[in-house]
Design a protein around this motif. Structure first.
Motif, PDB file in Angstrom:
ATOM      1  N   MET A   1       0.590  -1.179   0.434  1.00 41.13           N
ATOM      2  CA  MET A   1       0.084   0.383  -0.072  1.00 41.13           C
ATOM      3  C   MET A   1       1.432   1.020  -0.284  1.00 41.13           C
ATOM      4  O   MET A   1       1.742   1.784   0.269  1.00 41.13           O
ATOM      5  CB  MET A   1      -0.844  -0.242   1.104  1.00 41.13           C
ATOM      6  N   LYS A   2       0.354   1.988  -1.393  1.00 37.66           N
ATOM      7  CA  LYS A   2       1.612   3.000  -1.143  1.00 37.66           C
ATOM      8  C   LYS A   2       1.314   4.478  -0.225  1.00 37.66           C
ATOM      9  O   LYS A   2      -0.135   4.385  -0.122  1.00 37.66           O
ATOM     10  CB  LYS A   2       1.513   3.847  -2.391  1.00 37.66           C
ATOM     11  N   THR A   3       2.087   4.704   0.287  1.00 35.59           N
ATOM     12  CA  THR A   3       2.054   5.888   1.154  1.00 35.59           C
ATOM     13  C   THR A   3       2.989   7.152   1.139  1.00 35.59           C
ATOM     14  O   THR A   3       3.631   7.327   0.900  1.00 35.59           O
ATOM     15  CB  THR A   3       2.902   5.300   2.858  1.00 35.59           C
ATOM     16  N   LEU A   4       2.187   8.324   1.198  1.00 34.54           N
ATOM     17  CA  LEU A   4       3.262   9.559   0.810  1.00 34.54           C
ATOM     18  C   LEU A   4       2.789  10.115   2.378  1.00 34.54           C
ATOM     19  O   LEU A   4       1.564   9.841   2.984  1.00 34.54           O
ATOM     20  CB  LEU A   4       1.585  10.380   0.428  1.00 34.54           C
ATOM     21  N   ARG A   5       4.180  11.241   2.883  1.00 35.03           N
ATOM     22  CA  ARG A   5       4.075  11.242   3.699  1.00 35.03           C
ATOM     23  C   ARG A   5       4.576  12.796   3.241  1.00 35.03           C
ATOM     24  O   ARG A   5       5.880  13.022   2.783  1.00 35.03           O
ATOM     25  CB  ARG A   5       5.327  10.493   4.744  1.00 35.03           C
ATOM     26  N   LEU A   6       4.548  14.051   3.637  1.00 33.07           N
ATOM     27  CA  LEU A   6       4.472  15.524   4.257  1.00 33.07           C
ATOM     28  C   LEU A   6       5.074  15.247   5.146  1.00 33.07           C
ATOM     29  O   LEU A   6       5.158  15.330   6.377  1.00 33.07           O
ATOM     30  CB  LEU A   6       3.024  15.214   4.207  1.00 33.07           C
ATOM     31  N   ILE A   7       6.566  16.821   4.483  1.00 31.40           N
ATOM     32  CA  ILE A   7       7.814  17.234   5.653  1.00 31.40           C
ATOM     33  C   ILE A   7       7.320  18.811   5.424  1.00 31.40           C
ATOM     34  O   ILE A   7       7.839  19.034   3.991  1.00 31.40           O
ATOM     35  CB  ILE A   7       9.059  16.416   4.937  1.00 31.40           C
ATOM     36  N   LEU A   8       7.289  19.157   5.856  1.00 33.43           N
ATOM     37  CA  LEU A   8       6.752  20.480   5.969  1.00 33.43           C
ATOM     38  C   LEU A   8       8.510  21.167   5.863  1.00 33.43           C
ATOM     39  O   LEU A   8       8.992  20.876   6.247  1.00 33.43           O
ATOM     40  CB  LEU A   8       5.870  21.145   6.574  1.00 33.43           C
ATOM     41  N   GLY A   9       8.979  22.565   5.693  1.00 34.61           N
ATOM     42  CA  GLY A   9       9.623  23.136   4.887  1.00 34.61           C
ATOM     43  C   GLY A   9      10.137  23.155   7.147  1.00 34.61           C
ATOM     44  O   GLY A   9      11.392  23.683   7.133  1.00 34.61           O
ATOM     45  N   ASP A  10       9.879  23.195   8.123  1.00 37.22           N
ATOM     46  CA  ASP A  10      10.303  23.540   9.314  1.00 37.22           C
ATOM     47  C   ASP A  10       9.838  22.435  10.301  1.00 37.22           C
ATOM     48  O   ASP A  10      10.067  22.269  11.256  1.00 37.22           O
ATOM     49  CB  ASP A  10       9.396  24.831  10.238  1.00 37.22           C
ATOM     50  N   GLN A  11      10.312  21.146   9.337  1.00 35.35           N
ATOM     51  CA  GLN A  11      10.145  20.097  10.401  1.00 35.35           C
ATOM     52  C   GLN A  11      11.631  19.193   9.441  1.00 35.35           C
ATOM     53  O   GLN A  11      10.856  17.747   9.371  1.00 35.35           O
ATOM     54  CB  GLN A  11       8.493  19.540   9.682  1.00 35.35           C
ATOM     55  N   LEU A  12      12.450  19.908   9.443  1.00 33.50           N
ATOM     56  CA  LEU A  12      14.052  19.088   9.068  1.00 33.50           C
ATOM     57  C   LEU A  12      14.528  18.079   9.954  1.00 33.50           C
ATOM     58  O   LEU A  12      15.815  18.364  10.326  1.00 33.50           O
ATOM     59  CB  LEU A  12      14.582  19.899   8.434  1.00 33.50           C
ATOM     60  N   ASN A  13      13.555  16.890  10.451  1.00 31.57           N
ATOM     61  CA  ASN A  13      14.161  16.367  11.799  1.00 31.57           C
ATOM     62  C   ASN A  13      14.207  15.354  11.211  1.00 31.57           C
ATOM     63  O   ASN A  13      13.756  13.980  11.309  1.00 31.57           O
ATOM     64  CB  ASN A  13      13.085  16.098  13.120  1.00 31.57           C
ATOM     65  N   ILE A  14      15.865  15.138  10.741  1.00 30.56           N
ATOM     66  CA  ILE A  14      17.044  13.191  10.200  1.00 30.56           C
ATOM     67  C   ILE A  14      16.688  12.593  11.043  1.00 30.56           C
ATOM     68  O   ILE A  14      16.461  11.279  11.094  1.00 30.56           O
ATOM     69  CB  ILE A  14      18.138  14.111  10.034  1.00 30.56           C
ATOM     70  N   LYS A  15      16.343  12.985  12.698  1.00 32.76           N
ATOM     71  CA  LYS A  15      16.178  11.776  14.028  1.00 32.76           C
ATOM     72  C   LYS A  15      15.077  11.333  14.080  1.00 32.76           C
ATOM     73  O   LYS A  15      14.849  10.398  15.084  1.00 32.76           O
ATOM     74  CB  LYS A  15      16.636  12.927  15.232  1.00 32.76           C
ATOM     75  N   HIS A  16      13.706  11.909  13.273  1.00 28.36           N
ATOM     76  CA  HIS A  16      12.271  11.182  13.580  1.00 28.36           C
ATOM     77  C   HIS A  16      12.648  10.001  12.705  1.00 28.36           C
ATOM     78  O   HIS A  16      13.463   9.479  12.531  1.00 28.36           O
ATOM     79  CB  HIS A  16      11.412  12.809  12.434  1.00 28.36           C
ATOM     80  N   SER A  17      11.590   9.389  13.830  1.00 26.31           N
ATOM     81  CA  SER A  17      11.027   7.773  14.125  1.00 26.31           C
ATOM     82  C   SER A  17      10.617   7.623  12.644  1.00 26.31           C
ATOM     83  O   SER A  17      10.371   6.456  11.743  1.00 26.31           O
ATOM     84  CB  SER A  17       9.866   6.937  14.820  1.00 26.31           C
ATOM     85  N   TRP A  18       9.765   8.243  11.974  1.00 25.32           N
ATOM     86  CA  TRP A  18      10.111   7.925   9.753  1.00 25.32           C
ATOM     87  C   TRP A  18      10.718   7.501   9.706  1.00 25.32           C
ATOM     88  O   TRP A  18      10.749   6.194   8.785  1.00 25.32           O
ATOM     89  CB  TRP A  18       9.039   9.758   9.681  1.00 25.32           C
ATOM     90  N   PHE A  19      12.591   8.269   9.797  1.00 24.44           N
ATOM     91  CA  PHE A  19      13.296   7.718   8.601  1.00 24.44           C
ATOM     92  C   PHE A  19      14.358   6.463   9.543  1.00 24.44           C
ATOM     93  O   PHE A  19      15.429   6.416   8.799  1.00 24.44           O
ATOM     94  CB  PHE A  19      14.166   9.047   8.901  1.00 24.44           C
ATOM     95  N   LYS A  20      14.161   5.652  10.116  1.00 24.05           N
ATOM     96  CA  LYS A  20      14.859   4.801  10.785  1.00 24.05           C
ATOM     97  C   LYS A  20      14.982   3.730   9.812  1.00 24.05           C
ATOM     98  O   LYS A  20      15.954   2.621   9.469  1.00 24.05           O
ATOM     99  CB  LYS A  20      14.235   4.526  12.522  1.00 24.05           C
TER     100      LYS A  20
END
Length: 510
Positions: A1-20
């Motif tokens: 199932m394809k998921t689209l995740r939005l990242i806004l310009g003030d959400q540049l957290n490379i340590k966020h759990s999304w990116f593990k």
């Protein structure tokens, strides 16, 4: 199932759990949009900084194996509207699920909420994983209370997170060392050379130029000096701890013509884009203090910690407690316009000349320049808070509405009637002279009130108190000043008010 995740310009957290972990079925998207550049006129360095950091973040994600769709400002597929761009991607990538991080601005929060009601696929929100507090924590903390005193919230934060606490009590015996943070810098203690990042922004600048975006401020170099990645933000933090922290608290409120930054960290841009978290910063500062406590005394550290876990978290909590009504507050009924010199720096008032030109040159001014120079002047000239909000939101590279509007409309302009500040932050020329060297070479005399060469802040101050007596006369923190006003000779007061009125009507001549 394809998921689209939005990242806004003030959400540049490379340590966020999304990116593990990487996942071929997840598509991340970031957009440079006129929707965001045009709702207020921004400083050229602010627009450049956001886009440069966003592009770097997208590259970092791609290098880690994530699928990223990035719309640059002039891409042919870019509709310039957030929700229209999302609709295009949902269709093109056959997206079945949409996810986004909670925005920190009310307007974007509302826009995305409405969007999720309209689309026919699943949607979900997730925490930014950045702040110490959740959106509504402050409202809950003050539930049933008449006053939202920051100091009470700050003390609770210290206890809750065990920061500068010993056996349940404040380390050093005091909760707040604000009185130790008011020294005037006289040049006797050298300020270390600043850490500048030479981020090449020629491509970003070219894209902005051909787009026709209207901006304010100046850009004299081909590089951007603030951090645009987590790696750079950590370097900046390390430099602050090693070189600047030792005198930060002493000169936290100082202002000087020879130096724009003094001992300030220059981390707010990186922190507000979430390149680095407040916990990262406070932990590093505390670790450095524990290691070198013989050289660094507690007022330096407490003054910095207070800004991060106190004011910053408090302002965010107040924002979510009172928006959207907060944005239209004008309790002092001020309606004048900002003078043209706020966009040029062309004024004979030395304090304003330096604070404004610093803002135009660097997209930066520290909190006392914002509060007690530009903000003080705007309030004394009874400027409409909408004008003040727009200027502050546009002029500073670190300005995002959740932190800007509460500081401006609340702390600076007292437009909320006292929800944030217990009194208006206004002063005559004497305070400016006490905290800076601005008055020494000024065209105006700090000690005069009505003469041609009198400091405009002096007549404006007493005129403001007299004009706003109905609003402020019963304020317990203003009692001494109103007592002095009551003792003033009536003819002297009349002359002062006449002088103040002339200034207000002819601001660009001063």
């Amino acid at each position: 199932m394809k998921t689209l995740r939005l990242i806004l310009g003030d959400q540049l957290n490379i340590k966020h759990s999304w990116f593990k972990e990487t996942n071929d079925d997840i598509v991340y998207c970031l957009f440079e949009m006129r929707q965001e550049t045009d709702y207020v006129k921004h400083h050229i360095q602010k627009v450049i900084g956001f886009f440069a950091a966003m592009r770097q973040f997208a590259d970092d994600l791609k290098s880690k194996g994530h699928n990223v769709v990035y719309y640059k400002l002039n891409d042919k597929n870019n509709t310039q509207i957030l929700t229209d761009n999302l609709q295009l991607l949902i269709k093109d990538y056959k997206i079945k699920r949409f996810e986004y991080i909670f925005p920190d601005e009310y307007r974007l929060d509302q826009q995305l909420r409405d969007f999720c009601k309209q689309i026919e696929i699943e949607s979900e929100t997730i925490s930014a994983e950045h702040f110490y507090t959740k959106r509504n924590d402050l409202s809950e903390f003050f539930k049933g209370k008449k006053q939202y005193l920051m100091e009470n919230f700050y003390r609770d934060m210290r206890k809750k997170h065990d920061i500068l606490i010993v056996a349940g009590q404040p380390e050093g015996g005091k909760w707040n060392y604000d009185k130790s943070n008011r020294n005037k810098w006289k040049g006797d203690i050298p300020i270390p050379k600043y850490k500048w990042f030479k981020n090449d922004i020629s491509e970003v600048k070219h894209d902005i130029d051909i787009s026709g975006i209207k901006t304010i401020g100046r850009l004299e170099t081909k590089t951007f000096s603030y951090p645009i990645s987590r790696v750079q933000a950590i370097e900046q933090l390390k430099y602050f701890c090693e070189e600047l922290l030792i005198h930060f608290g002493d000169y936290q409120d100082a202002m000087h013509t020879d130096d724009a930054y003094l001992f300030h960290s220059r981390l707010s841009f990186a922190m507000n884009l979430k390149l680095i978290s407040p916990k990262d910063i406070v932990t590093s500062v505390m670790n450095y203090y524990r290691k070198y406590g013989e050289d660094i005394n507690i007022p330096q550290v407490e003054g910095f910690v207070r800004q991060v876990i106190g004011w910053r978290e408090y302002m965010r909590g107040m924002y979510w407690a009172f928006m959207p009504e907060y944005k239209s507050k004008n309790e002092l009924d001020n309606h004048n316009k900002l003078p043209d010199f706020f966009w040029t720096g062309d004024t004979k008032m030395n304090c304003l000349k330096h604070a404004i030109n610093n803002s135009l040159d660097n997209g930066y001014a520290h909190h006392i320049q914002r509060l007690m120079i530009t903000g003080n002047y705007a309030l004394l000239t009874q400027t409409h808070p909408n004008d003040v909000d727009d200027w502050y939101l546009g002029i500073y590279v670190d300005a995002i509405e959740w932190v800007q509007i509460t500081n401006t409309r609340g702390m600076s302009q007292f437009a909320d009637g006292g929800k944030i500040a217990t009194k208006p932050y206004v002063s005559s020329g004497s305070y400016i002279n006490k905290m800076s060297n601005y008055c020494g070479n000024c065209h105006y005399n700090k000690s005069k009130k009505v003469e041609d060469d009198a400091c405009p802040f002096n007549s404006l101050y007493w005129n403001f108190l007299d004009d706003k007596r109905e609003h402020l006369g019963k304020n317990f923190r203003m009692g001494m000043m109103y007592s002095l006003l009551d003792k003033m000779d009536s003819q002297d007061l009349q002359n002062i008010k006449k002088k103040a009125q002339h200034i207000i009507e002819h601001q660009d001549e001063y």
